[in-house]
Design a protein around this motif. Structure first.
Motif: not given
Length: 131
Positions: A118-119, A121-122, A124-127
């Motif tokens: 989960t960490q 993924r989060d 990787m989502r932030t630019p």
């Protein structure tokens, strides 16, 4: 050729590993003595039987010595408990006390796979930040 070998042997982790191996081998004698000379007789005094190695049964002329297996399991459990209560737990308590004294945060529980993913993924989502 020998220069590379000397560099390898003198590297800190090789020497540390050799010392740990020798200390571990010496420590085995102490733990085995504690288990065989103190804890096993204590169990024998409580339960009335110290050695189960004579227990066996036969099926079609094949002898099954399950008593030796019971001895091995009891010995393993006693050695594991001895190591935990006399080595691991005191070292953990010492390290925690040392951390508190130094003002460092306490050792955290390791993340589960789901929490770690989960960490990731989060993150990787932030630019990425622009430079």
């Amino acid at each position: 050729m020998f220069k590379g070998f000397k560099k390898f042997v003198m590297r800190g982790n090789v020497v540390d590993l050799a010392v740990a191996f020798v200390m571990g081998a010496a420590f085995v004698a102490v733990v085995n003595s504690l288990v065989n000379d103190l804890l096993t007789p204590l169990i024998a005094a409580i339960f009335g039987k110290q050695d189960f190695s004579a227990l066996s049964f036969t099926i079609h002329h094949s002898l099954f010595r399950y008593g030796a297996f019971i001895n091995a399991v009891i010995s393993f459990i006693l050695i594991a408990a001895t190591l935990y209560f006399f080595v691991v737990a005191p070292l953990n308590a010492y390290n925690d006390r040392k951390r508190r004294k130094a003002g460092l945060p306490q050792a955290e529980e390791p993340l589960t796979e789901v929490e770690l993913l989960t960490q990731m993924r989060d993150l990787m989502r932030t630019p990425p930040p622009r430079v």
